[in-house]
Design a protein around this motif. Sequence first.
Motif, PDB file in Angstrom:
ATOM      1  N   VAL A   1      -1.024   3.319   8.261  1.00 40.74           N
ATOM      2  CA  VAL A   1      -2.038   2.496   7.609  1.00 40.74           C
ATOM      3  C   VAL A   1      -3.033   2.077   8.682  1.00 40.74           C
ATOM      4  O   VAL A   1      -2.664   1.427   9.669  1.00 40.74           O
ATOM      5  CB  VAL A   1      -1.423   1.270   6.918  1.00 40.74           C
ATOM      6  CG1 VAL A   1      -2.516   0.440   6.261  1.00 40.74           C
ATOM      7  CG2 VAL A   1      -0.390   1.707   5.882  1.00 40.74           C
TER       8      VAL A   1
ATOM      9  N   SER B   1      -6.528   1.769   5.028  1.00 43.73           N
ATOM     10  CA  SER B   1      -6.378   3.072   4.371  1.00 43.73           C
ATOM     11  C   SER B   1      -5.045   3.698   4.747  1.00 43.73           C
ATOM     12  O   SER B   1      -4.601   3.596   5.895  1.00 43.73           O
ATOM     13  CB  SER B   1      -7.513   4.012   4.788  1.00 43.73           C
ATOM     14  OG  SER B   1      -8.764   3.505   4.361  1.00 43.73           O
TER      15      SER B   1
ATOM     16  N   ASN C   1      -0.341  13.134  -0.755  1.00 42.02           N
ATOM     17  CA  ASN C   1      -0.175  11.794  -0.173  1.00 42.02           C
ATOM     18  C   ASN C   1       1.224  11.220  -0.399  1.00 42.02           C
ATOM     19  O   ASN C   1       1.387  10.014  -0.653  1.00 42.02           O
ATOM     20  CB  ASN C   1      -1.233  10.822  -0.710  1.00 42.02           C
ATOM     21  CG  ASN C   1      -2.640  11.261  -0.338  1.00 42.02           C
ATOM     22  OD1 ASN C   1      -2.883  11.667   0.795  1.00 42.02           O
ATOM     23  ND2 ASN C   1      -3.548  11.198  -1.286  1.00 42.02           N
TER      24      ASN C   1
ATOM     25  N   ARG D   1       0.817  -1.214   0.000  1.00 47.97           N
ATOM     26  CA  ARG D   1       0.000   0.000   0.000  1.00 47.97           C
ATOM     27  C   ARG D   1       0.852   1.266   0.000  1.00 47.97           C
ATOM     28  O   ARG D   1       0.411   2.319  -0.462  1.00 47.97           O
ATOM     29  CB  ARG D   1      -0.930   0.010   1.224  1.00 47.97           C
ATOM     30  CG  ARG D   1      -1.981  -1.092   1.223  1.00 47.97           C
ATOM     31  CD  ARG D   1      -2.935  -0.907   2.400  1.00 47.97           C
ATOM     32  NE  ARG D   1      -3.948  -1.944   2.442  1.00 47.97           N
ATOM     33  CZ  ARG D   1      -3.834  -3.078   3.133  1.00 47.97           C
ATOM     34  NH1 ARG D   1      -2.726  -3.282   3.841  1.00 47.97           N
ATOM     35  NH2 ARG D   1      -4.788  -3.973   3.124  1.00 47.97           N
TER      36      ARG D   1
END
Length: 468
Positions: free
Chosen positions: A408, A412, A176, A149
């Motif tokens: 995380v 998410s 991000n 991720r």
Amino acid sequence: MRIVIIGSGKVGYQIATSLSREKHDIVVVDTDQEVLNRLNENIDVLTIRGNGISTKVLEEAGVKNSDLFIAVTNSDEVNMVACITAKQMADIKAIARIRDPEYANELNFIKEKFGIDYIINPEKATAKAIIGHIMNTYSGSVEDFAKGRVRMIEVPVKNGIFMAGKQIKDLIMPKNMLIGAISRDGKIIIPNGEDYILEADTLYIIGMKDSIAEFCNMINMPQLGKVRKVMIVGGGRIGYYLTKFLVDIGISVKLIEQDIDRCKELSDILGDGALILNGDGTNIELLEMEKVNEVDVFISVTGYDEENLLVSLLAKRLGAKKVIAKVSRPNYTSIIETIGVDVAVSPRLITASDILRYIRGERILSVSLLMEGEAEVLELIVGKKSVSVNKTLRDIKFPHGVLVSSIVRQGSVIIPDGNTQLRGGDRVIIFSLQPSIEKTRALFAEPIGGSKDEPYVDSKGFGRSINM
């Protein structure tokens, strides 16, 4: 923690260096006095000359009063016997380096039969790391966290890149993601918004995968597309494991090896899955004849750093899209990106990182060493009763040189700021300078007694046993 290390070669030296920085009590045993002298000159450890399978030597090393035993000599058999002997002499955790592919399918049996707690195979682990770089479609060095991720990419700041000469706070970058660390003149900087980006810096940029991909496109980083053809120079253990992995996932492999007997052995083991060529990988005519210009990834994993660097640069100039070199010597680290090699991998650092992860306990999910261990990227789980739970990052008293880069939570990814609040069970990725690592880990650890006022669970917890 008191730790006994048997073997002070490249891997033993790196492990001793990394562990001594954390103020562990280290004893190193080796038969080579010259190697031990070099160790004493550079690291604060106790050294003993002797055979690591001798009970007399192990008694002198203080095995009975130690917490961990690590056997990393060049002999698998010596490592196994040394661990067995240590386990017979004391209630101690034992780690063995076992490299021979013939033992690869017997590791669970070896662990259960002989009581070895953790087994590491540096060559197999290195091959897996190279596979990760091969699957990354960009030309630079990439590492994934949090089950893919979160992605970190190394970006050399070259002449003309839009970031050079600017303060971080003034950069226009995708959301991000952030700059987690800067490598400059052989040192690591954990930056803030006031720091400038200079030419010749190497940036460690981390964030969500889509944001990293957007950034790579902004700086025109070459993209490979799907990898179909790979050429490997060096038919040793890494070359064998690498070829086997690639063949199993359907990638076409040409492997060049100079030793004719080894070529025959590899051909027998690997069958028709790969093309094994007997020749000198530094020979331009051979590389051109085998169409190195058509390969997606070129990898050199011989036993010589200089040869790996030379042939990788040669392949790059001949048209290989991405080149990867195995490099073990620390003094080459600072020049890798500047000379044009896309990715360098170090079995020594990979092994040290994995052993550190095991020693530090189950809540440490991964450890990546930057610049020979001057800094680390830690992936860990926040203890539900740690002192940091329910606090904002600005209210946590972090030591110098620490940056929480990613969180995380329930699948998410959060790229945090000072107002982000931590929760128990969060998976966090942290950049930390080496002197601050222990204090940083304590901030996220579970208290031993269940109260936030209690001392914290430290590295003596050990992680789960995982075969590499």
